[in-house]
Motif scaffolding. Structure first.
Motif, PDB file in Angstrom:
ATOM      1  N   VAL A  95       0.844  -1.201   0.000  1.00  9.66           N
ATOM      2  CA  VAL A  95       0.000   0.000   0.000  1.00  9.66           C
ATOM      3  C   VAL A  95       0.874   1.244   0.000  1.00  9.66           C
ATOM      4  CG1 VAL A  95      -1.597   1.374   1.385  1.00  9.66           C
ATOM      5  CG2 VAL A  95      -1.992  -1.082   1.103  1.00  9.66           C
ATOM      6  N   ARG A  96       1.868   1.211   0.856  1.00 13.10           N
ATOM      7  CA  ARG A  96       2.784   2.358   0.959  1.00 13.10           C
ATOM      8  C   ARG A  96       3.527   2.564  -0.360  1.00 13.10           C
ATOM      9  NH1 ARG A  96       8.062   1.802   2.506  1.00 13.10           N
ATOM     10  NH2 ARG A  96       9.213   3.645   3.212  1.00 13.10           N
ATOM     11  N   VAL A 163       6.978 -13.795  -3.027  1.00 12.56           N
ATOM     12  CA  VAL A 163       7.950 -12.793  -3.467  1.00 12.56           C
ATOM     13  C   VAL A 163       7.787 -12.519  -4.965  1.00 12.56           C
ATOM     14  CG1 VAL A 163      10.408 -12.287  -3.715  1.00 12.56           C
ATOM     15  CG2 VAL A 163       9.577 -13.389  -1.639  1.00 12.56           C
ATOM     16  N   ALA A 164       7.518 -13.577  -5.716  1.00 12.17           N
ATOM     17  CA  ALA A 164       7.326 -13.412  -7.156  1.00 12.17           C
ATOM     18  C   ALA A 164       6.121 -12.527  -7.441  1.00 12.17           C
ATOM     19  CB  ALA A 164       7.157 -14.777  -7.823  1.00 12.17           C
ATOM     20  N   VAL A 165       5.039 -12.745  -6.709  1.00 12.02           N
ATOM     21  CA  VAL A 165       3.843 -11.921  -6.910  1.00 12.02           C
ATOM     22  C   VAL A 165       4.170 -10.462  -6.621  1.00 12.02           C
ATOM     23  CG1 VAL A 165       1.546 -11.404  -6.023  1.00 12.02           C
ATOM     24  CG2 VAL A 165       2.187 -13.771  -6.476  1.00 12.02           C
ATOM     25  N   LEU A 166       4.886 -10.229  -5.539  1.00 10.22           N
ATOM     26  CA  LEU A 166       5.265  -8.853  -5.191  1.00 10.22           C
ATOM     27  C   LEU A 166       6.050  -8.209  -6.333  1.00 10.22           C
ATOM     28  CD1 LEU A 166       6.385  -9.253  -1.471  1.00 10.22           C
ATOM     29  CD2 LEU A 166       4.487  -7.864  -2.310  1.00 10.22           C
ATOM     30  N   ASP A 167       7.081  -8.895  -6.790  1.00 12.92           N
ATOM     31  CA  ASP A 167       7.936  -8.340  -7.842  1.00 12.92           C
ATOM     32  C   ASP A 167       7.164  -8.140  -9.141  1.00 12.92           C
ATOM     33  OD1 ASP A 167      10.006  -8.299  -6.117  1.00 12.92           O
ATOM     34  OD2 ASP A 167      11.072  -9.999  -6.974  1.00 12.92           O
ATOM     35  N   GLY A 168       6.396  -9.154  -9.511  1.00 10.60           N
ATOM     36  CA  GLY A 168       5.665  -9.078 -10.759  1.00 10.60           C
ATOM     37  C   GLY A 168       4.644  -7.955 -10.757  1.00 10.60           C
ATOM     38  N   SER A 181      -4.356  -1.634  -9.133  1.00 14.05           N
ATOM     39  CA  SER A 181      -4.096  -1.506  -7.700  1.00 14.05           C
ATOM     40  C   SER A 181      -3.271  -2.685  -7.219  1.00 14.05           C
ATOM     41  CB  SER A 181      -5.406  -1.445  -6.919  1.00 14.05           C
ATOM     42  OG  SER A 181      -5.136  -1.635  -5.540  1.00 14.05           O
ATOM     43  N   MET A 182      -1.978  -2.425  -7.007  1.00 14.89           N
ATOM     44  CA  MET A 182      -1.110  -3.466  -6.486  1.00 14.89           C
ATOM     45  C   MET A 182      -1.678  -4.051  -5.206  1.00 14.89           C
ATOM     46  SD  MET A 182       2.895  -2.519  -6.732  1.00 14.89           S
ATOM     47  CE  MET A 182       2.739  -0.920  -5.930  1.00 14.89           C
TER      48      MET A 182
END
Lengths: 198, 198
Positions: A95-96, A163-168, A181-182
């Motif tokens: 969110v940040r 981690v992959a979802v975050l990066d992607g 919206s991430m």
DNA sequence: GTCTATAGATAGATAGAC
DNA sequence: GTCTATCTATCTATAGAC
């Protein structure tokens, strides 16, 4: 305490230069940014900049250290969450980050460059991944011990995929800052995990 | 048909140059690679190379077109899968990519650079994402119509997360080509989806 | 189709004055 | 702490010979 000539007191120029470098590295990458452009944006001559950072690599190190410091402060403020709470902490981080496209651009581009062994950011990239994977692994294991997460959950895969979802998402988001919206996407993913492994 | 001087017949030099560019862009990115290095690796002088590609951007376009052609052939060979079969097709693509780190490096680095609007690959990056998201969206919708995928599955999120996992795994894998199996991780993720939305 | 030669810009970095 | 001046290397691209 006023200075007689044009110099700024102590760390002022240095800090301003780091901020300028963050912004330029974020949009053009490290390789795509010249120290001349950083100097210009800082309001210094090229040599003036190189007085604070003897080389371009030194400037990159300062930028990455600054990034770590900011994220570290944020995560430290949340204590050491265990179980699903760790995923909620990551959501808060997402969110940040969704309000700071510059930090995202910096991360995405420097990591992409830095996966190459010879790159000056290579060590930092490795340590960054080691850090977040350690954080998540410990949290998941703790969740398993408390019974919040099923004991048969595949920890490694869970961590890697997260981690992959975050990066992607970050990379994809850079392309569509307005329409994607991430945070929403990541929340949905975490719900998926929760429903499967709780 | 033997040539009297040093020239190669027709497309030979051109193809060799594209291959050299793929390999160099893969490790150093587009910005980090000079046409001189591509020329050297091709076995041409710099001007010899620029005879085939009037500018560095033109070379990049050729490289991206080549990549699209290869992936297109592979996906086309699998027909137009619907429902979960589309995710299996992606798994097959991941397995294949796991044997070609160069193609991965090229993709990761060029996409990271190309998210920036001014970058010569920007248009390609947008179209690449539009293409894969269209492919997946149609497949999921078809799966819903056949009843294979639950009607209340959130299509958009499902698609975005899946693409994010693909991208994230690729990036992470570049750091650990030996110890990480993209295919295994992706398969586990697909299983997660299947168990939740079947 | 490929080369040499060269242009003109920009790169990262150093020396030394103030 | 900041500047001007300068070095050397490399960059993309063009002109013209063969």
């Amino acid at each position: 305490m006023a200075k007689s000539r044009g110099e700024l007191s102590g760390e002022a120029s240095r800090a301003k230069a780091v901020q300028a470098a963050v912004e330029l590295f974020a949009t053009s990458g490290y390789q795509g940014t010249s120290i001349a452009r950083v100097a210009e944006k800082t309001g210094l001559s090229q040599s003036g900049l190189l007085h604070h950072f003897p080389s371009k690599t030194a400037l990159l190190s300062a930028v990455l250290a600054e990034r770590d410091a900011e994220d570290g402060r944020f995560l430290a403020a949340q204590g050491k969450p265990a179980g699903w709470a760790a995923f909620d902490a990551l959501t808060a981080l997402v969110v940040r980050n969704g309000t700071r496209p510059q930090l995202m651009g910096l991360f995405v581009r420097v990591v992409a460059e830095g996966t190459e062994p010879g790159h000056p950011a290579h060590r930092w990239v490795r340590e960054h991944y080691a850090g977040i994977e350690r954080f998540l692994t410990e949290a998941v294991r703790a969740g398993q011990e408390s019974g919040e997460i099923r004991a048969d959950a595949p920890v490694g895969t869970l961590v890697h995929t997260t981690v992959a979802v975050l990066d992607g998402l970050q990379q994809r988001w850079l392309l569509d800052t307005d329409r994607l919206s991430m945070a929403d996407e990541f929340r949905a993913y975490v719900e998926l995990l929760r429903s499967r492994w709780s």
